[in-house]
Design a protein around this motif. Sequence first.
Motif, PDB file in Angstrom:
ATOM      1  N   THR A   1     -25.028  15.224   4.464  1.00  0.00           N
ATOM      2  CA  THR A   1     -25.595  14.797   5.746  1.00  0.00           C
ATOM      3  C   THR A   1     -27.116  14.824   5.706  1.00  0.00           C
ATOM      4  O   THR A   1     -27.768  13.994   6.326  1.00  0.00           O
ATOM      5  CB  THR A   1     -25.070  15.702   6.883  1.00  0.00           C
ATOM      6  OG1 THR A   1     -23.661  15.523   6.976  1.00  0.00           O
ATOM      7  CG2 THR A   1     -25.692  15.344   8.204  1.00  0.00           C
TER       8      THR A   1
ATOM      9  N   SER B   1     -20.034  18.578   9.616  1.00  0.00           N
ATOM     10  CA  SER B   1     -20.785  19.786   9.293  1.00  0.00           C
ATOM     11  C   SER B   1     -20.023  20.981   9.836  1.00  0.00           C
ATOM     12  O   SER B   1     -19.470  20.926  10.936  1.00  0.00           O
ATOM     13  CB  SER B   1     -22.184  19.735   9.906  1.00  0.00           C
ATOM     14  OG  SER B   1     -22.937  18.689   9.333  1.00  0.00           O
ATOM     15  N   TYR B   2     -19.992  22.029   9.035  1.00  0.00           N
ATOM     16  CA  TYR B   2     -19.301  23.267   9.394  1.00  0.00           C
ATOM     17  C   TYR B   2     -20.362  24.311   9.719  1.00  0.00           C
ATOM     18  O   TYR B   2     -21.172  24.667   8.858  1.00  0.00           O
ATOM     19  CB  TYR B   2     -18.435  23.745   8.227  1.00  0.00           C
ATOM     20  CG  TYR B   2     -17.371  22.750   7.835  1.00  0.00           C
ATOM     21  CD1 TYR B   2     -16.107  22.798   8.419  1.00  0.00           C
ATOM     22  CD2 TYR B   2     -17.613  21.761   6.890  1.00  0.00           C
ATOM     23  CE1 TYR B   2     -15.115  21.895   8.060  1.00  0.00           C
ATOM     24  CE2 TYR B   2     -16.634  20.846   6.526  1.00  0.00           C
ATOM     25  CZ  TYR B   2     -15.392  20.919   7.120  1.00  0.00           C
ATOM     26  OH  TYR B   2     -14.417  20.016   6.758  1.00  0.00           O
TER      27      TYR B   2
ATOM     28  N   SER C   1     -18.243  12.047   7.829  1.00  0.00           N
ATOM     29  CA  SER C   1     -18.997  13.259   7.486  1.00  0.00           C
ATOM     30  C   SER C   1     -18.933  14.277   8.621  1.00  0.00           C
ATOM     31  O   SER C   1     -19.061  13.919   9.791  1.00  0.00           O
ATOM     32  CB  SER C   1     -20.470  12.931   7.218  1.00  0.00           C
ATOM     33  OG  SER C   1     -20.634  12.232   6.010  1.00  0.00           O
TER      34      SER C   1
ATOM     35  N   CYS D   1     -23.024  21.241   5.165  1.00  0.00           N
ATOM     36  CA  CYS D   1     -23.099  19.877   5.696  1.00  0.00           C
ATOM     37  C   CYS D   1     -22.961  18.792   4.650  1.00  0.00           C
ATOM     38  O   CYS D   1     -23.138  17.607   4.954  1.00  0.00           O
ATOM     39  CB  CYS D   1     -24.392  19.693   6.481  1.00  0.00           C
ATOM     40  SG  CYS D   1     -25.877  19.896   5.491  1.00  0.00           S
ATOM     41  N   GLY D   2     -22.657  19.141   3.405  1.00  0.00           N
ATOM     42  CA  GLY D   2     -22.476  18.126   2.380  1.00  0.00           C
ATOM     43  C   GLY D   2     -23.719  17.285   2.209  1.00  0.00           C
ATOM     44  O   GLY D   2     -24.825  17.818   2.060  1.00  0.00           O
TER      45      GLY D   2
ATOM     46  N   PHE E   1     -15.353  24.496  -0.219  1.00  0.00           N
ATOM     47  CA  PHE E   1     -15.927  23.270   0.321  1.00  0.00           C
ATOM     48  C   PHE E   1     -16.284  22.325  -0.817  1.00  0.00           C
ATOM     49  O   PHE E   1     -16.993  22.701  -1.750  1.00  0.00           O
ATOM     50  CB  PHE E   1     -17.203  23.567   1.120  1.00  0.00           C
ATOM     51  CG  PHE E   1     -16.968  24.333   2.382  1.00  0.00           C
ATOM     52  CD1 PHE E   1     -16.801  23.668   3.589  1.00  0.00           C
ATOM     53  CD2 PHE E   1     -16.901  25.715   2.374  1.00  0.00           C
ATOM     54  CE1 PHE E   1     -16.593  24.362   4.761  1.00  0.00           C
ATOM     55  CE2 PHE E   1     -16.689  26.425   3.546  1.00  0.00           C
ATOM     56  CZ  PHE E   1     -16.530  25.752   4.745  1.00  0.00           C
ATOM     57  N   ASP E   2     -15.806  21.096  -0.727  1.00  0.00           N
ATOM     58  CA  ASP E   2     -16.202  20.009  -1.622  1.00  0.00           C
ATOM     59  C   ASP E   2     -16.029  20.321  -3.116  1.00  0.00           C
ATOM     60  O   ASP E   2     -16.998  20.303  -3.884  1.00  0.00           O
ATOM     61  CB  ASP E   2     -17.645  19.581  -1.344  1.00  0.00           C
ATOM     62  CG  ASP E   2     -17.833  19.003   0.043  1.00  0.00           C
ATOM     63  OD1 ASP E   2     -16.837  18.626   0.680  1.00  0.00           O
ATOM     64  OD2 ASP E   2     -18.995  18.897   0.478  1.00  0.00           O
TER      65      ASP E   2
ATOM     66  N   THR F   1     -16.576  17.959   3.413  1.00  0.00           N
ATOM     67  CA  THR F   1     -17.613  17.456   4.313  1.00  0.00           C
ATOM     68  C   THR F   1     -17.509  15.949   4.436  1.00  0.00           C
ATOM     69  O   THR F   1     -17.888  15.386   5.457  1.00  0.00           O
ATOM     70  CB  THR F   1     -19.021  17.834   3.821  1.00  0.00           C
ATOM     71  OG1 THR F   1     -19.235  17.286   2.514  1.00  0.00           O
ATOM     72  CG2 THR F   1     -19.199  19.348   3.807  1.00  0.00           C
ATOM     73  N   HIS F   2     -17.009  15.301   3.388  1.00  0.00           N
ATOM     74  CA  HIS F   2     -16.715  13.871   3.378  1.00  0.00           C
ATOM     75  C   HIS F   2     -15.949  13.571   2.097  1.00  0.00           C
ATOM     76  O   HIS F   2     -15.705  14.480   1.298  1.00  0.00           O
ATOM     77  CB  HIS F   2     -17.985  13.031   3.509  1.00  0.00           C
ATOM     78  CG  HIS F   2     -18.927  13.108   2.353  1.00  0.00           C
ATOM     79  ND1 HIS F   2     -19.631  14.260   2.037  1.00  0.00           N
ATOM     80  CD2 HIS F   2     -19.290  12.182   1.437  1.00  0.00           C
ATOM     81  CE1 HIS F   2     -20.387  14.025   0.979  1.00  0.00           C
ATOM     82  NE2 HIS F   2     -20.197  12.769   0.597  1.00  0.00           N
TER      83      HIS F   2
END
Length: 153
Positions: free
Chosen positions: A151, A137-138, A135, A148-149, A27-28, A53-54
């Motif tokens: 968020t 959320s996982y 954005s 959620c990065g 992720f990211d 996430t974005h």
Amino acid sequence: MKIETLALGPIGTNCYIVSKEDKCLIFDPGAEADKIEKFVTEQNLTPLAILLTHAHFDHIGAVDAIRKKYQIDVYLHEAESDWLENPELNRSILFFGKQAAVHTEKPDKHIDVGTWEIGPFSFEVRHTPGHSPGSVSYIFHDDEIVVCGDTLF
């Protein structure tokens, strides 16, 4: 399921490596692909996908290096599908100028709201715009974990 957090890049953005068995989701990957690769190698993991996430610059800087190294797909919400290759949209031009702006190839797939399964991972995707229009959320319900990065920024 295990989660490793790597603080990467000039502003220490969190990259999460979620693993189960010998598989992982990344992720990211914001920067420093070598640190991600080192962790994956040390843990003897096989990456299955890059989930974003974005698409702000600090979350995408190592996307292409990791994508190419492991031959895996990049998932991003379609509201930001042009952001990876556009330094004005991903905001890197504001921080680094034209010469060091971040741009990568387009995402391979769009992540949509709903339940997803990738390898041994099952999760829900929720669209959580606010920090940015795409954005997401996982949510890993079984493990009570949310990625959620920014968020919560």
